[in-house]
Design a protein around this motif. Sequence first.
Motif, PDB file in Angstrom:
ATOM      1  N   LEU A 190      53.429 -48.588 -32.049  1.00 24.41           N
ATOM      2  CA  LEU A 190      53.054 -48.061 -30.750  1.00 24.41           C
ATOM      3  C   LEU A 190      52.857 -49.214 -29.770  1.00 24.41           C
ATOM      4  O   LEU A 190      52.474 -50.319 -30.170  1.00 24.41           O
ATOM      5  CB  LEU A 190      51.767 -47.244 -30.844  1.00 24.41           C
ATOM      6  N   ARG A 191      53.079 -48.919 -28.500  1.00 19.33           N
ATOM      7  CA  ARG A 191      52.984 -49.958 -27.468  1.00 19.33           C
ATOM      8  C   ARG A 191      52.233 -49.418 -26.262  1.00 19.33           C
ATOM      9  O   ARG A 191      52.414 -48.261 -25.872  1.00 19.33           O
ATOM     10  CB  ARG A 191      54.388 -50.395 -27.060  1.00 19.33           C
ATOM     11  N   ALA A 192      51.381 -50.260 -25.701  1.00 20.80           N
ATOM     12  CA  ALA A 192      50.725 -49.960 -24.435  1.00 20.80           C
ATOM     13  C   ALA A 192      51.116 -51.027 -23.428  1.00 20.80           C
ATOM     14  O   ALA A 192      50.826 -52.215 -23.640  1.00 20.80           O
ATOM     15  CB  ALA A 192      49.212 -49.912 -24.597  1.00 20.80           C
ATOM     16  N   ASN A 193      51.797 -50.626 -22.372  1.00 19.35           N
ATOM     17  CA  ASN A 193      52.198 -51.551 -21.303  1.00 19.35           C
ATOM     18  C   ASN A 193      50.991 -51.747 -20.392  1.00 19.35           C
ATOM     19  O   ASN A 193      50.639 -50.874 -19.598  1.00 19.35           O
ATOM     20  CB  ASN A 193      53.373 -50.965 -20.529  1.00 19.35           C
ATOM     21  N   LEU A 194      50.322 -52.910 -20.514  1.00 17.03           N
ATOM     22  CA  LEU A 194      49.102 -53.141 -19.741  1.00 17.03           C
ATOM     23  C   LEU A 194      49.371 -53.298 -18.254  1.00 17.03           C
ATOM     24  O   LEU A 194      48.450 -53.149 -17.444  1.00 17.03           O
ATOM     25  CB  LEU A 194      48.372 -54.380 -20.282  1.00 17.03           C
ATOM     26  N   ASP A 195      50.632 -53.578 -17.895  1.00 14.64           N
ATOM     27  CA  ASP A 195      50.951 -53.698 -16.478  1.00 14.64           C
ATOM     28  C   ASP A 195      50.866 -52.341 -15.780  1.00 14.64           C
ATOM     29  O   ASP A 195      50.596 -52.263 -14.574  1.00 14.64           O
ATOM     30  CB  ASP A 195      52.358 -54.278 -16.307  1.00 14.64           C
ATOM     31  N   THR A 196      51.115 -51.279 -16.528  1.00 16.56           N
ATOM     32  CA  THR A 196      51.124 -49.932 -15.923  1.00 16.56           C
ATOM     33  C   THR A 196      50.073 -49.007 -16.516  1.00 16.56           C
ATOM     34  O   THR A 196      49.935 -47.869 -16.063  1.00 16.56           O
ATOM     35  CB  THR A 196      52.512 -49.286 -16.125  1.00 16.56           C
ATOM     36  N   LEU A 197      49.332 -49.477 -17.541  1.00 14.59           N
ATOM     37  CA  LEU A 197      48.419 -48.583 -18.243  1.00 14.59           C
ATOM     38  C   LEU A 197      47.297 -48.089 -17.333  1.00 14.59           C
ATOM     39  O   LEU A 197      46.904 -46.914 -17.396  1.00 14.59           O
ATOM     40  CB  LEU A 197      47.826 -49.299 -19.473  1.00 14.59           C
ATOM     41  N   GLU A 198      46.773 -48.953 -16.488  1.00 12.40           N
ATOM     42  CA  GLU A 198      45.664 -48.528 -15.637  1.00 12.40           C
ATOM     43  C   GLU A 198      46.103 -47.406 -14.697  1.00 12.40           C
ATOM     44  O   GLU A 198      45.376 -46.433 -14.477  1.00 12.40           O
ATOM     45  CB  GLU A 198      45.124 -49.714 -14.846  1.00 12.40           C
ATOM     46  N   ASP A 199      47.325 -47.513 -14.166  1.00 10.43           N
ATOM     47  CA  ASP A 199      47.842 -46.445 -13.300  1.00 10.43           C
ATOM     48  C   ASP A 199      48.032 -45.161 -14.088  1.00 10.43           C
ATOM     49  O   ASP A 199      47.747 -44.063 -13.591  1.00 10.43           O
ATOM     50  CB  ASP A 199      49.171 -46.872 -12.667  1.00 10.43           C
ATOM     51  N   ALA A 200      48.517 -45.293 -15.337  1.00  3.70           N
ATOM     52  CA  ALA A 200      48.711 -44.094 -16.160  1.00  3.70           C
ATOM     53  C   ALA A 200      47.376 -43.428 -16.479  1.00  3.70           C
ATOM     54  O   ALA A 200      47.267 -42.194 -16.469  1.00  3.70           O
ATOM     55  CB  ALA A 200      49.443 -44.475 -17.443  1.00  3.70           C
ATOM     56  N   LEU A 201      46.365 -44.232 -16.740  1.00  2.99           N
ATOM     57  CA  LEU A 201      45.042 -43.675 -17.008  1.00  2.99           C
ATOM     58  C   LEU A 201      44.492 -42.983 -15.764  1.00  2.99           C
ATOM     59  O   LEU A 201      43.872 -41.910 -15.852  1.00  2.99           O
ATOM     60  CB  LEU A 201      44.083 -44.785 -17.458  1.00  2.99           C
ATOM     61  N   PHE A 202      44.731 -43.583 -14.609  1.00  2.04           N
ATOM     62  CA  PHE A 202      44.255 -42.977 -13.367  1.00  2.04           C
ATOM     63  C   PHE A 202      44.937 -41.630 -13.130  1.00  2.04           C
ATOM     64  O   PHE A 202      44.290 -40.630 -12.783  1.00  2.04           O
ATOM     65  CB  PHE A 202      44.537 -43.929 -12.197  1.00  2.04           C
ATOM     66  N   GLU A 203      46.228 -41.604 -13.346  1.00  2.46           N
ATOM     67  CA  GLU A 203      46.985 -40.373 -13.116  1.00  2.46           C
ATOM     68  C   GLU A 203      46.543 -39.262 -14.066  1.00  2.46           C
ATOM     69  O   GLU A 203      46.469 -38.094 -13.694  1.00  2.46           O
ATOM     70  CB  GLU A 203      48.476 -40.656 -13.279  1.00  2.46           C
ATOM     71  N   SER A 204      46.223 -39.635 -15.317  1.00  8.84           N
ATOM     72  CA  SER A 204      45.907 -38.619 -16.313  1.00  8.84           C
ATOM     73  C   SER A 204      44.459 -38.171 -16.267  1.00  8.84           C
ATOM     74  O   SER A 204      44.145 -37.037 -16.622  1.00  8.84           O
ATOM     75  CB  SER A 204      46.219 -39.152 -17.719  1.00  8.84           C
ATOM     76  N   PHE A 206      44.995 -42.272 -25.680  1.00  9.60           N
ATOM     77  CA  PHE A 206      45.033 -43.621 -25.102  1.00  9.60           C
ATOM     78  C   PHE A 206      46.348 -43.937 -24.402  1.00  9.60           C
ATOM     79  O   PHE A 206      46.517 -45.043 -23.891  1.00  9.60           O
ATOM     80  CB  PHE A 206      44.767 -44.665 -26.187  1.00  9.60           C
ATOM     81  N   LEU A 207      47.281 -43.010 -24.448  1.00 11.57           N
ATOM     82  CA  LEU A 207      48.550 -43.129 -23.725  1.00 11.57           C
ATOM     83  C   LEU A 207      49.439 -44.246 -24.248  1.00 11.57           C
ATOM     84  O   LEU A 207      50.244 -44.827 -23.496  1.00 11.57           O
ATOM     85  CB  LEU A 207      48.301 -43.307 -22.216  1.00 11.57           C
ATOM     86  N   PHE A 208      49.306 -44.616 -25.524  1.00 12.34           N
ATOM     87  CA  PHE A 208      50.299 -45.487 -26.148  1.00 12.34           C
ATOM     88  C   PHE A 208      51.615 -44.717 -26.252  1.00 12.34           C
ATOM     89  O   PHE A 208      51.627 -43.468 -26.260  1.00 12.34           O
ATOM     90  CB  PHE A 208      49.850 -45.894 -27.562  1.00 12.34           C
ATOM     91  N   THR A 209      52.719 -45.447 -26.362  1.00  9.90           N
ATOM     92  CA  THR A 209      54.030 -44.803 -26.536  1.00  9.90           C
ATOM     93  C   THR A 209      54.706 -45.371 -27.773  1.00  9.90           C
ATOM     94  O   THR A 209      54.685 -46.590 -27.993  1.00  9.90           O
ATOM     95  CB  THR A 209      54.922 -45.045 -25.310  1.00  9.90           C
ATOM     96  N   PRO A 210      55.313 -44.536 -28.610  1.00  6.41           N
ATOM     97  CA  PRO A 210      56.087 -45.058 -29.753  1.00  6.41           C
ATOM     98  C   PRO A 210      57.287 -45.845 -29.239  1.00  6.41           C
ATOM     99  O   PRO A 210      57.923 -45.442 -28.264  1.00  6.41           O
ATOM    100  CB  PRO A 210      56.517 -43.791 -30.496  1.00  6.41           C
ATOM    101  N   PHE A 211      57.587 -46.973 -29.877  1.00  7.90           N
ATOM    102  CA  PHE A 211      58.775 -47.715 -29.441  1.00  7.90           C
ATOM    103  C   PHE A 211      59.643 -48.103 -30.638  1.00  7.90           C
ATOM    104  O   PHE A 211      60.522 -48.947 -30.546  1.00  7.90           O
ATOM    105  CB  PHE A 211      58.384 -48.950 -28.611  1.00  7.90           C
ATOM    106  N   PHE A 258      36.584 -34.778 -16.504  1.00  7.29           N
ATOM    107  CA  PHE A 258      36.573 -34.878 -17.962  1.00  7.29           C
ATOM    108  C   PHE A 258      35.241 -35.432 -18.451  1.00  7.29           C
ATOM    109  O   PHE A 258      34.669 -36.333 -17.838  1.00  7.29           O
ATOM    110  CB  PHE A 258      37.686 -35.818 -18.464  1.00  7.29           C
ATOM    111  N   ASP A 259      34.775 -34.920 -19.601  1.00  6.89           N
ATOM    112  CA  ASP A 259      33.636 -35.565 -20.269  1.00  6.89           C
ATOM    113  C   ASP A 259      34.045 -36.960 -20.743  1.00  6.89           C
ATOM    114  O   ASP A 259      33.239 -37.889 -20.743  1.00  6.89           O
ATOM    115  CB  ASP A 259      33.175 -34.730 -21.473  1.00  6.89           C
ATOM    116  N   ALA A 260      35.281 -37.083 -21.194  1.00  5.61           N
ATOM    117  CA  ALA A 260      35.793 -38.367 -21.681  1.00  5.61           C
ATOM    118  C   ALA A 260      36.848 -38.872 -20.698  1.00  5.61           C
ATOM    119  O   ALA A 260      38.052 -38.713 -20.912  1.00  5.61           O
ATOM    120  CB  ALA A 260      36.378 -38.220 -23.082  1.00  5.61           C
ATOM    121  N   ASN A 261      36.411 -39.440 -19.598  1.00  2.36           N
ATOM    122  CA  ASN A 261      37.312 -39.951 -18.570  1.00  2.36           C
ATOM    123  C   ASN A 261      37.670 -41.388 -18.918  1.00  2.36           C
ATOM    124  O   ASN A 261      36.917 -42.325 -18.641  1.00  2.36           O
ATOM    125  CB  ASN A 261      36.627 -39.886 -17.202  1.00  2.36           C
ATOM    126  N   LEU A 262      38.830 -41.560 -19.570  1.00  2.00           N
ATOM    127  CA  LEU A 262      39.184 -42.892 -20.051  1.00  2.00           C
ATOM    128  C   LEU A 262      39.528 -43.847 -18.918  1.00  2.00           C
ATOM    129  O   LEU A 262      39.407 -45.063 -19.096  1.00  2.00           O
ATOM    130  CB  LEU A 262      40.358 -42.793 -21.032  1.00  2.00           C
TER     131      LEU A 262
END
Length: 976
Positions: free
Chosen positions: A195-209, A174-179, A215-219
């Motif tokens: 853990l923290r998920a920055n919602l301002d950048t999470l969609e871009d991170a999901l797109f990049e990954s 899910f691309l959370f990061t420990p803080f 993927f069968d599981a394309n988040l």
Amino acid sequence: MESNIDRRRTIRMRRSAMLNCKLGEMDKPAIKIAETADEYNRSFKLLYNEYFQSGYVQEHQSGMLYSKWSMIPTSTIFIFKSHHEVISTMSHIIDSDLFGLPIDDVYKDRIDELRARGRKVAEVGALATLRQRRWSNVMVFLARALFRFARMSGVNDLVVMVNPKHVRFYTQIFLFTPFAEQRDYHKVGAPAVALRANLDTLEDALFESYAQNDFDANLHHFFTKFSDPLDPEGVRLSGKRSQMLAPYSAQILFCLRPEIWAELSESQRAYFTETYHLGTLRRAAGLPESPALPTEEREQMLERMRLDKRDDYADVAFSRNLGILDYAGQRKLLGARIAIPGLGGVGGAHLAALARAGFGAFSLADFDTYSPVNINRQYGSDLGSFGRPKLDVMIEHALGINPFLNLRCLRQGLVPDNLEEFLEGVDILVDGLDFFVQDLRRKLFNLALSKGIPVITAGPMGYSCALLVFMPGGMNYDTYFGVSDATPPMERLIRFALGLAPRATHLSYIDRRFISLREKRGPSVGSACQICAGMAATEAVKIVTGKKPLAVVPRSCQFDPFKGVLRKPWLPFGMNSPWQRLKVAAATSLLCRPPRPGALPPRRPETAAAQGKISQEALEYIVQAGIQAPSGDNVQPWLFRLGQNRVDLLLDFEADRSFFNARQAATLLSAGAALQNMTYAAGSLGLACAPRLFPEGEESPLAASLDLTPQGEPCLEHLEAALWRRCTNRRLYSASPVPAEVWERMRVFASENEDALLLNTSSARNLRLLAKAVLLADRVRVERRDLHEHLMRHIHFAPPPPAGTRECGGGVPGTGMFLRNLQAGPLGELYLRMVRPWKNMSFANGLGLGRLMPMYGALSMIRSGGAGIVCAKGGGNADIFRAGRALQRVWCGLEHAGFAVQPMAALTLLRLHMTEGDNGLHPMHARLLDQAWELASEVFGIPGEVVPMMMFRAGRAGAVSCGTFRRHAEELFVQE
């Protein structure tokens, strides 16, 4: 170059089935935000059960896990439902200055850094999935709904505390990061990582990954494209929500876990009290009451408005009466005193109406307190008044209307010794006494008239008001109603009702099953009470201002807006004319029949004081309630053991060893019903219950231990009353269908605590199919010698003794059924007497006459309003026991709604033998049961994972003439 972590994630996501929601046989799956009290309770119970099994929380008698954040309106609880069952849940908690976040307990310093940067933070918490459903991936779908909601709510950061063993999943998938570093989370006794998920950048991170890979599981696609058939349109997500809990639900939750209230700060307590408008919340926590408008503040307000003198206030407050009343008449009202005995259904409305009319002085008397059962009709009843004296509440209401009222109050209520005091200086007596208080009413009316005081009584009858005005010099109470000291109490009630409404307009639409003069029970609606107050206040104004009353005894008046009629009958001889005497005799024979033979409800003990001692009388009352549960042929297969604030329920496996009782299923169902009765009775005494099922294992005779804690306030009043009235009704029912709304509520009762599943039908076609199934199953019952002889041993062919006496027929005293209880009629009773010996029954079977009993059972099913079947969630003893609890809840619920019930046990219980290898059934009987089960399965559509336990029919029917007796509680007690 791709990192090792990215490579592992790539392999995992390409091969993952994580986004396949494996619903299996789920019924009506749905993702939604919790809205109803039932959904919140199920979510909290799921959390408790899963966390308790994992060792994260200590055992708690509430059986639910929630916190102060669960009750904040800005928090949102997401649930995954299958029909009524909640199988997964998680919470979205938005940060606030007053409450902060749960993560602050461990990581406040790091969360404060985000706050200092102006970030809007929300925490994901209270995650749980039903253990049996963890393979279904429903939690991932809830996470998507929460992500979407967080984005719509303007959240910048989602934070979560997880066990270190789950960190890799959150960070790699899910691309959370420990803080923050790992710390100890003392509340669960385990380490945690923030853990923290920055919602301002999470969609871009999901797109990049994910977006550039197959993927069968394309988040990225999963979280940004809402095309899943489960939700989108069905889950009405919004960035804003209304108040999440009803005030009464909030009160119950604080009472169940008082430690939550104790840990709140003063400002947090004030927030909850204001948010949920709960005076009761403060009482539940032992805090002093706070009136809505303190006296000093009220006086200051009146002084600022220059209305701090009585006459100045009256001139302004009642100025809109002028034009209907003249000024002189309004001043007369201000100087008149009205006596109102009783401030319940009509009494409270009388006080409000008369105070608004401008009457300036009142004498009031009432000793009672408000409870939820008063809500539908009593003027002062609301959530904030529960447990408060009616007199105190109505004084506040009255002084809120006119702060200059002259009030005299009798807090002990009205008794024969204070009638003179109560009527001192009174100008008019306006009756507010309960309908069933006749002796005191008679003395009060006659005394008032002897003192020259007019008397007004207005009674709510259905939707109507029946009005009588007694004037000094005219007929008094005794003369009009035709009563004396020698008149039997029940006849006095009849005479009062008929004299109040001689040409009763309401009888055509009132269901007489809800009227019991012996139980002092009858229906009443709030609109009728308001009409009574309006008509009585009008008569009082006319009397004080010298106008002629509408109808003075022996004339009466009844206005019925439901029928659209006004009746003004004249009884020159009161209730003593031949025609009125005939009406009294007819009504007495209809409504005052002797109580049916069978067990009578014991006297209810006083409500246990909070944290007080539980009396022996209360424990015995709870046991006596348990004994009222249904059991096969009324064998009552249970024993009881009393402990310190505890009642144990034990199974008596020797009570029923018949072939009918396959795997002791009937015993377990009956014991489950008994426990349900005990919880209702305990609740009515103000005792919180924490039942532990099979604490020594499912094979132990100890079925349940009921731990009791005094709370000081009763609950479950309506179903506790229903358990004493509930009985098996074998009459032919009305063919009118049981409404869908009733079945919907019964399904909720059955699924409470996930005990069982209720399936139902009201279709005439389906009832005919079930009639065929009943016919086939009952043939097995009459064609097996052991089943026939078992039944005949439990039928007492002698006439039943009067109610309240000991039964002296065959078998154990107090068990079995009297012949009259079967409601077979004269011919049916003759038939049963003739086939009592097996040789006669066998001969009748040979002639085909043995099928008369199964045919009557089939006819009974056709002549019903509907049928249901209660299914256990499994085949273990605990599963069957819980199904018994569910069955009793449904039965009491139907009784409360006015419907009769008859179990049709043969098909389900005999079918249990079919699942055993050597079932002892004749091949022909096995074929009959197979055919019967195919019909029942076609009607109900029974899921394969449940175990059908009990079928029943329901509908509208007359009362039974003979009930079953019960053993005395002391006979069933065993020692430690």
